[in-house]
Motif scaffolding. Structure first.
Motif, mmCIF file in Angstrom:
data_model
loop_
_atom_site.group_PDB
_atom_site.id
_atom_site.type_symbol
_atom_site.label_atom_id
_atom_site.label_comp_id
_atom_site.label_asym_id
_atom_site.label_seq_id
_atom_site.Cartn_x
_atom_site.Cartn_y
_atom_site.Cartn_z
ATOM 1 N N ILE A 41 12.352 -23.904 15.694
ATOM 2 C CA ILE A 41 13.222 -23.854 16.871
ATOM 3 C C ILE A 41 12.464 -24.313 18.112
ATOM 4 O O ILE A 41 11.241 -24.307 18.149
ATOM 5 N N ILE A 42 13.214 -24.685 19.139
ATOM 6 C CA ILE A 42 12.610 -25.039 20.416
ATOM 7 C C ILE A 42 12.154 -23.741 21.074
ATOM 8 O O ILE A 42 12.960 -22.828 21.260
ATOM 9 N N PRO A 43 10.869 -23.639 21.436
ATOM 10 C CA PRO A 43 10.335 -22.350 21.885
ATOM 11 C C PRO A 43 10.482 -22.062 23.385
ATOM 12 O O PRO A 43 9.648 -21.405 23.982
ATOM 13 N N TRP A 44 11.534 -22.566 24.000
ATOM 14 C CA TRP A 44 11.795 -22.253 25.409
ATOM 15 C C TRP A 44 13.282 -22.364 25.668
ATOM 16 O O TRP A 44 14.016 -23.028 24.960
ATOM 17 N N LYS A 45 13.701 -21.689 26.708
ATOM 18 C CA LYS A 45 15.060 -21.802 27.235
ATOM 19 C C LYS A 45 14.889 -22.001 28.736
ATOM 20 O O LYS A 45 14.530 -21.083 29.464
ATOM 21 N N ILE A 46 15.105 -23.233 29.178
ATOM 22 C CA ILE A 46 14.930 -23.570 30.580
ATOM 23 C C ILE A 46 16.250 -24.145 31.091
ATOM 24 O O ILE A 46 16.707 -25.184 30.618
ATOM 25 N N VAL B 14 1.831 -24.044 29.213
ATOM 26 C CA VAL B 14 1.300 -24.002 27.851
ATOM 27 C C VAL B 14 2.174 -23.034 27.075
ATOM 28 O O VAL B 14 2.400 -21.904 27.518
ATOM 29 N N ILE B 15 2.696 -23.491 25.938
ATOM 30 C CA ILE B 15 3.632 -22.698 25.144
ATOM 31 C C ILE B 15 3.103 -22.603 23.719
ATOM 32 O O ILE B 15 2.586 -23.587 23.172
ATOM 33 N N ASP B 16 3.244 -21.431 23.122
ATOM 34 C CA ASP B 16 2.835 -21.247 21.730
ATOM 35 C C ASP B 16 3.821 -21.943 20.806
ATOM 36 O O ASP B 16 5.028 -21.906 21.037
ATOM 37 N N GLY B 17 3.273 -22.539 19.749
ATOM 38 C CA GLY B 17 4.133 -23.188 18.771
ATOM 39 C C GLY B 17 3.321 -23.736 17.623
ATOM 40 O O GLY B 17 2.094 -23.666 17.617
ATOM 41 N N ASP B 18 4.039 -24.308 16.651
ATOM 42 C CA ASP B 18 3.377 -24.841 15.466
ATOM 43 C C ASP B 18 3.698 -26.311 15.206
ATOM 44 O O ASP B 18 3.235 -26.896 14.245
ATOM 45 N N THR B 19 4.504 -26.923 16.083
ATOM 46 C CA THR B 19 4.886 -28.317 15.899
ATOM 47 C C THR B 19 4.589 -29.068 17.191
ATOM 48 O O THR B 19 5.022 -28.664 18.266
ATOM 49 N N ILE C 15 6.459 -28.965 20.623
ATOM 50 C CA ILE C 15 7.888 -29.288 20.613
ATOM 51 C C ILE C 15 8.689 -28.268 19.814
ATOM 52 O O ILE C 15 9.920 -28.250 19.906
ATOM 53 N N GLY C 16 8.001 -27.434 19.025
ATOM 54 C CA GLY C 16 8.732 -26.461 18.224
ATOM 55 C C GLY C 16 7.856 -25.319 17.761
ATOM 56 O O GLY C 16 6.625 -25.396 17.789
ATOM 57 N N ASN C 17 8.542 -24.252 17.333
ATOM 58 C CA ASN C 17 7.846 -23.101 16.765
ATOM 59 C C ASN C 17 8.753 -22.481 15.706
ATOM 60 O O ASN C 17 9.853 -22.032 16.018
ATOM 61 N N GLN C 18 8.296 -22.543 14.469
ATOM 62 C CA GLN C 18 9.050 -22.010 13.325
ATOM 63 C C GLN C 18 10.470 -22.569 13.277
ATOM 64 O O GLN C 18 11.437 -21.849 13.046
ATOM 65 N N TYR D 251 8.299 -31.676 25.763
ATOM 66 C CA TYR D 251 7.127 -30.990 25.244
ATOM 67 C C TYR D 251 6.375 -30.283 26.361
ATOM 68 O O TYR D 251 6.488 -30.624 27.534
ATOM 69 N N SER D 252 5.614 -29.275 25.942
ATOM 70 C CA SER D 252 4.837 -28.466 26.873
ATOM 71 C C SER D 252 3.524 -29.163 27.209
ATOM 72 O O SER D 252 3.203 -30.209 26.640
ATOM 73 N N GLN D 253 2.744 -28.548 28.110
ATOM 74 C CA GLN D 253 1.450 -29.127 28.491
ATOM 75 C C GLN D 253 0.548 -29.338 27.289
ATOM 76 O O GLN D 253 -0.251 -30.260 27.274
ATOM 77 N N ASN D 254 0.675 -28.499 26.272
ATOM 78 C CA ASN D 254 -0.140 -28.636 25.066
ATOM 79 C C ASN D 254 0.614 -29.374 23.955
ATOM 80 O O ASN D 254 0.275 -29.280 22.791
ATOM 81 N N ARG D 255 1.649 -30.113 24.344
ATOM 82 C CA ARG D 255 2.440 -30.990 23.466
ATOM 83 C C ARG D 255 3.242 -30.268 22.389
ATOM 84 O O ARG D 255 3.616 -30.855 21.379
#
Length: 156
Positions: free
Chosen positions: A19-24, A118-123, A14-17, A8-12
């Motif tokens: 899917i996982i909202p990052w590729k690292i 911090v990553i944008d997401g909805d989950t 884990i997902g957005n629509q 999870y990101s700094q703002n917790r």
């Protein structure tokens, strides 16, 4: 052992629509190392994102609406049923948010990849009482988006 594994990101987030909202690069290495040869339990939407059973491990999907089958892939209707089906093997609960929320009170360990952005997401990963766990930072990886492997072990 019952554990959960999450990034999870700094703002917790884990997902957005769905899917996982990052590729690292390299971020999922720990997931593979910990879960190979064991049992991975995930919710329907998490499984649908992956689209197939994970190799070299038992995959159990918790769903009340769909049935998934395949080599080493099973569907059950509850987390309790998933844990029973796993038997004596180590269990890694791997999402989504509702399954994490249900699992936090019963897990012995939480393997967390804490992404330093911090990553944008909805989950979101649910809040939990950090005082109930011993926190150990296992490794910090510096890339374009740095992250740390952290293990939370439940206090006795």
């Amino acid at each position: 052992m019952i554990a959960l594994i999450v990034a999870y990101s700094q703002n917790r987030i884990i997902g957005n629509q769905g899917i996982i909202p990052w590729k690292i690069k390299g971020e999922q290495k720990r997931f593979k190392e910990l879960t190979t040869g064991n049992v991975v339990v995930m919710g329907r939407r998490s499984y649908e994102e992956i689209g197939k059973p994970l190799p070299n491990r038992m995959t159990i999907v918790v769903s009340r609406t769909r049935k998934f089958e395949g080599e080493n892939c099973y569907t059950v209707s509850s987390l309790k049923d998933a844990i029973e089906l796993a038997g004596e093997k180590d269990v890694y609960i791997s999402g989504g948010a509702k399954l994490y929320e249900e699992a936090i009170p019963i897990v012995k360990k939480m393997y967390v990849t804490e992404i330093e952005k911090v990553i944008d997401g909805d989950t979101y990963f649910p809040d939990f009482d950090e005082n109930s766990f011993i926190k150990e930072i296992n490794e910090r990886i510096e890339t374009d988006i740095s992250y740390s492997y952290v293990t939370y072990t439940r206090k006795s």
